[in-house]
Design an enzyme around this catalytic site. Structure first.
Site, PDB file in Angstrom:
ATOM      1  CG  ASP A   1      32.726  34.382  39.655  1.00  0.00           C
ATOM      2  OD1 ASP A   1      33.076  35.549  39.909  1.00  0.00           O
ATOM      3  OD2 ASP A   1      33.256  33.385  40.159  1.00  0.00           O
TER       4      ASP A   1
ATOM      5  CG  MET B   1      33.414  39.460  36.007  1.00  0.00           C
ATOM      6  SD  MET B   1      34.384  37.955  36.163  1.00  0.00           S
ATOM      7  CE  MET B   1      33.286  37.007  37.222  1.00  0.00           C
TER       8      MET B   1
ATOM      9  CG  MET C   1      39.064  41.222  39.152  1.00  0.00           C
ATOM     10  SD  MET C   1      38.133  39.802  39.792  1.00  0.00           S
ATOM     11  CE  MET C   1      38.732  38.472  38.741  1.00  0.00           C
TER      12      MET C   1
ATOM     13  CG  ASP D   1      37.367  36.509  42.214  1.00  0.00           C
ATOM     14  OD1 ASP D   1      37.827  35.358  42.224  1.00  0.00           O
ATOM     15  OD2 ASP D   1      36.330  36.829  41.589  1.00  0.00           O
TER      16      ASP D   1
ATOM     17  CB  SER E   1      34.066  31.197  43.427  1.00  0.00           C
ATOM     18  OG  SER E   1      33.569  31.346  42.120  1.00  0.00           O
TER      19      SER E   1
ATOM     20  CG  HIS F   1      32.506  35.341  44.492  1.00  0.00           C
ATOM     21  ND1 HIS F   1      32.564  36.662  44.830  1.00  0.00           N
ATOM     22  CD2 HIS F   1      32.985  35.252  43.227  1.00  0.00           C
ATOM     23  CE1 HIS F   1      33.065  37.354  43.825  1.00  0.00           C
ATOM     24  NE2 HIS F   1      33.327  36.516  42.828  1.00  0.00           N
TER      25      HIS F   1
ATOM     26  CG  HIS G   1      32.726  39.419  40.373  1.00  0.00           C
ATOM     27  ND1 HIS G   1      33.901  38.715  40.210  1.00  0.00           N
ATOM     28  CD2 HIS G   1      32.917  40.603  39.758  1.00  0.00           C
ATOM     29  CE1 HIS G   1      34.765  39.442  39.539  1.00  0.00           C
ATOM     30  NE2 HIS G   1      34.191  40.601  39.244  1.00  0.00           N
TER      31      HIS G   1
ATOM     32  CG  MET H   1      31.653  35.345  33.986  1.00  0.00           C
ATOM     33  SD  MET H   1      33.044  34.252  33.607  1.00  0.00           S
ATOM     34  CE  MET H   1      33.684  33.943  35.262  1.00  0.00           C
TER      35      MET H   1
END
Length: 225
Positions: free
Chosen positions: A36, A69, A138, A176, A5, A34, A67, A38
């Protein structure tokens, strides 16, 4: 599969950080990278978005695992697929039209992933998961890196693994949150296919070696299916 990540990487050196886990002729590197995303709405943190993903896509050959979010994934998810992401995951808790998202992501050339928070049960999503390629469980509350692994979430992994083995679902099970050299074996035993690891990779002296170590531990612990 190991998916480092970049949330734990040096944001000023993302191309170099990606290269550090790309592997060599003698040692395979990361399977996915990965990312993330957000938005400071769905989760209480703000990270990076589509322009950074586009830049990463041009800087590395490692498949990008995005991913999301974020709120309103129906609006944003396809853009990540069109930018070249290999796998785009949305949160069940944030989406309205999960079937439409899966259809649109696949049409745009990406795999479709569905993520569940630690307290979100699997059962309500069993039918919709038949249209997805990846289930991301998660094992921490989404929003911040460096959290401690929640062992209770492995019950969801075991449930999903049973459904895959019995033919009710056909998807890859990803996890994750809090994955490191100590927790990866337990997660592997539960039936995880792909392990997201942030601090365990990018806080190590040698990120590439950390990827290899994690993969070896997972492979040794995972029962034959």
């Amino acid at each position: 599969m190991i998916a480092p990540s970049i949330l734990s990487a040096d944001f000023a050196r993302l191309a170099e950080e990606a290269a550090s886990v790309a592997g060599t002729e003698d040692s395979p590197g990361a399977d996915w990278l990965h990312v993330d995303v957000m938005d400071n709405h769905f989760v209480p943190n703000l990270t990076l978005g589509l322009p950074v993903v586009m830049a990463l896509r041009a800087a590395t050959d490692i498949p990008l695992d995005c991913h999301l979010m974020i709120e309103d994934p129906e609006r944003w998810a396809v853009g990540y697929a069109e930018a070249g992401a290999h796998n785009v995951t949305v949160h069940a808790e944030a989406a309205v039209d999960l079937l439409g998202i899966a259809r649109d992501l696949r049409a745009a050339g990406a795999r479709a992933g569905l993520s569940l928070k630690p307290d979100t049960p699997l059962e309500p999503y069993l039918d919709v998961l038949r249209h997805y390629d990846t289930l991301l469980v998660m094992s921490v509350e989404p929003g911040f890196g460096g959290q401690s692994f929640l062992p209770a979430t492995l019950a969801k992994v075991r449930q999903a693994r049973h459904l895959v083995e019995t033919g009710h679902l056909r998807l890859l099970i990803e996890i994750d949150g809090g994955i490191n050299a100590e927790t990866i074996e337990e997660a592997a035993e539960a039936g995880v296919d792909c392990f997201v690891a942030g601090s365990a990779v990018y806080s190590a002296p040698d990120a590439g070696l950390a990827v290899t170590t994690l993969r070896d531990k997972a492979a040794a612990a995972r029962p034959a299916h």
